[in-house]
Each structure stands twice: as structure tokens, then as C-alpha cells.
Design an enzyme around this catalytic site. Sequence first.
Site, PDB file in Angstrom:
ATOM      1  CB  ALA A 232      -0.903  -0.002   1.229  1.00 38.66           C
TER       2      ALA A 232
ATOM      3  CE1 TYR B  43      -5.496   0.674   6.722  1.00 38.42           C
ATOM      4  CE2 TYR B  43      -5.520  -0.861   4.890  1.00 38.42           C
ATOM      5  CZ  TYR B  43      -5.091  -0.523   6.155  1.00 38.42           C
ATOM      6  OH  TYR B  43      -4.273  -1.373   6.861  1.00 38.42           O
TER       7      TYR B  43
END
Length: 364
Positions: free
Chosen positions: A62, A186
Site C-alpha cells: 500500500a 482504509y
Amino acid sequence: MSALFEPLVLRELTIPNRVWMAAMCMYSAAPDGPEVGAATDFHLAHYAARAAGGAGLVITEATAVRPEGRISPWDLGLWTDRQQEQAARVAALITSLGAVPAVQLAHAGRKAGTDRPWLGGKPLPAGSVGGRPVGPSAVGFSDEHVQPHELTVEEIREVVEAFAASARRALAAGFKTVEVHGAHGYLIHSFLSPHSNHRTDGYGGDFAGRARLALEVTDAVRAVWPAELPVLFRVSATDWLEPEVPGWTSEETVRLAKELQARGVDLIDVSTGGNVADARIPAAPGFQVPFATEIRNGTGLPTGAVGLITEPAQAERILTEGAADVVLLGRALLADPYWPQRAARELGAETRYPVQHAYTMRRR
């Protein structure tokens, strides 16, 4: 031929097999200074091993589009020239070893600013990643987490622009695939789920409002990504809440996938959970595969299956039964970077080695 080792063509990109490396954070970048968020020698060795081991596509961890969007201060980022320079080294190395380089672009939202997991992974003080965590609403991920700042509409636009800017940098760095991270609680996932999104404006409320950020980010990334190269989207297909509790569901995931398909997404990378701190997740071998199948059957889009896929025969069966189009391995590839080569031997497929390795192995 083994289904696991058949090439997959997405748009004009041919990926040599269907064993892909899932994005996994390594928490090994510099937390500040001129090298903040830039790949290090560790990252080069880490990704090179999996590419040399035979993975068809290697997705980097990420990679934050903004400083405050980092899960931890030690995450990779892609908002500076130095980060782009080091990302280019990673992409070139993966390519040289016969795999396709991919980058996962992310914003951690209300889960930003945690310590490294081997030090407990607890939330750090507000501002540890360059700013207060943000989210769709002022609702923390847990009692331990900092209450996030509720994004304004103008700030949401800035986030969308940041995804596009990082996608441009990823393309310039040599990546051939970009994945939008819309999973695991997220930022994008927290907008999707009514559990965390309590807004009453155009970015909240019904499905259309909650999905708006995901679709705007996708549009922005697709607009700067070449038409001949694929865009992937990672989704958590369920929050694992009881039916009577508001949360993101597999039915809404299929609906979202149809919208993403219309906007040029080429494959859905299907995970689950991450948005509810105390969710009860029935983890078991292949437990997330049915969600990939549901999306595949409901949209016709290729899907990737993840989660406790550990054995070659298990992975092969997922593909031959039509449950998914690729498998993405995480811990299995950490434990054995050469898992794809072992799988090829077990399944009777041709093994792929870097030319340096292949030449030496042929010598007597």
C-alpha cells in the site's frame, strides 16, 4: 497446461501466469527526512525475490498518495520525486526478472498513524504521519484510535486529485498496472460502509453517495492511466457484521463492481473485513474465495481470490472450478518466494527462472 500457469491478458498487457503477489506492508521506509516514504534496499531485495521466484504480477505494498494517508510513518509513498525515483528502481527490477510490476495506491484514512506491527501496531499520537487522520465522519476505528477529522467536500476533491497525481508518478516510474485500494477499512472502504460513513451530504447516505468517492478516484486514475494498461480495484466484500447491523455487504460489492467495470476497471481483487475492529471473521483455508466467485458471476469481471491459499492444488482448483481468475498470495510467498516454481513442478507446468538462474541450473 495448468490453469494456474496460463497467461492472462488484461487489455494489451500479458501477465505470464495467475500466481500474483498480494500487496503487503513491510513498514521499512524512512518515516521522515529527504528519504521519507521511498523504497530502500530492503524493498529491492524483497520484491526481487518474489519476481525471481516466478510470480506473474508483483504488487507493491500500500503506497500512500499523501503523507497523512500512511498506515504508519514507515510506509511507502508516491507524492515526491525521490519516492518516484526509488519506485522506478523497484519497477525496473521486477520487470528484469520476468514479472509484471504493479503498484497499489492507498489512503489509510481513519486508520492512519499506527506503530509497526512488531512493536504492537498501536495508534501513534495525532500528527505522526503529517496530519490528523481523516475519514468520512468523525468516527474512530476503535476506542484507541484518534478521532478522525471529517473531510470537507473540498478536501475530498484534493484526495481524488492526489490519487491521480500518484498514478501519473507510478506510470512514469515504469509500473504496468495500478491497483486502487478500496478495502480493509482504509479511506475508500470507510466511505463505502454505513458503519463508518454517517454523512448526510452527497458523499453519504444511500449506496450512490457512499460509493461516490470510490468511483471518483477510479475515474481520476483511469483518466491518467493508458488505455492499453489495466486498472485493478481491491475491495473488502463484507464488513462481517450481522445482517441487522448496518455495514458493507457482498450484495453492495457486486453493485459497486458493476459500476467499476463501467468505468474501466479490469479486475477486482477480493478481500474482506478490516473496517470493524471487533468483527468476527471465520478465517479458514479459502474462506474469502466465495466472494470472488459472487462478484465474477454477478459482473463477468475477472476476479482475484485471496486468503489462506497455501497449496498449489488448492490454488489450481480455484481456477479450474471457475471460482476466480487469479490467486493472490501473501504469507505463502513470504514463507517461500519460490512457491510459484514449486507449484509449477507439482502441477506439471513449465517453470520460469531468471535467465541467470536457468543457465546455471542447466550446466553440469
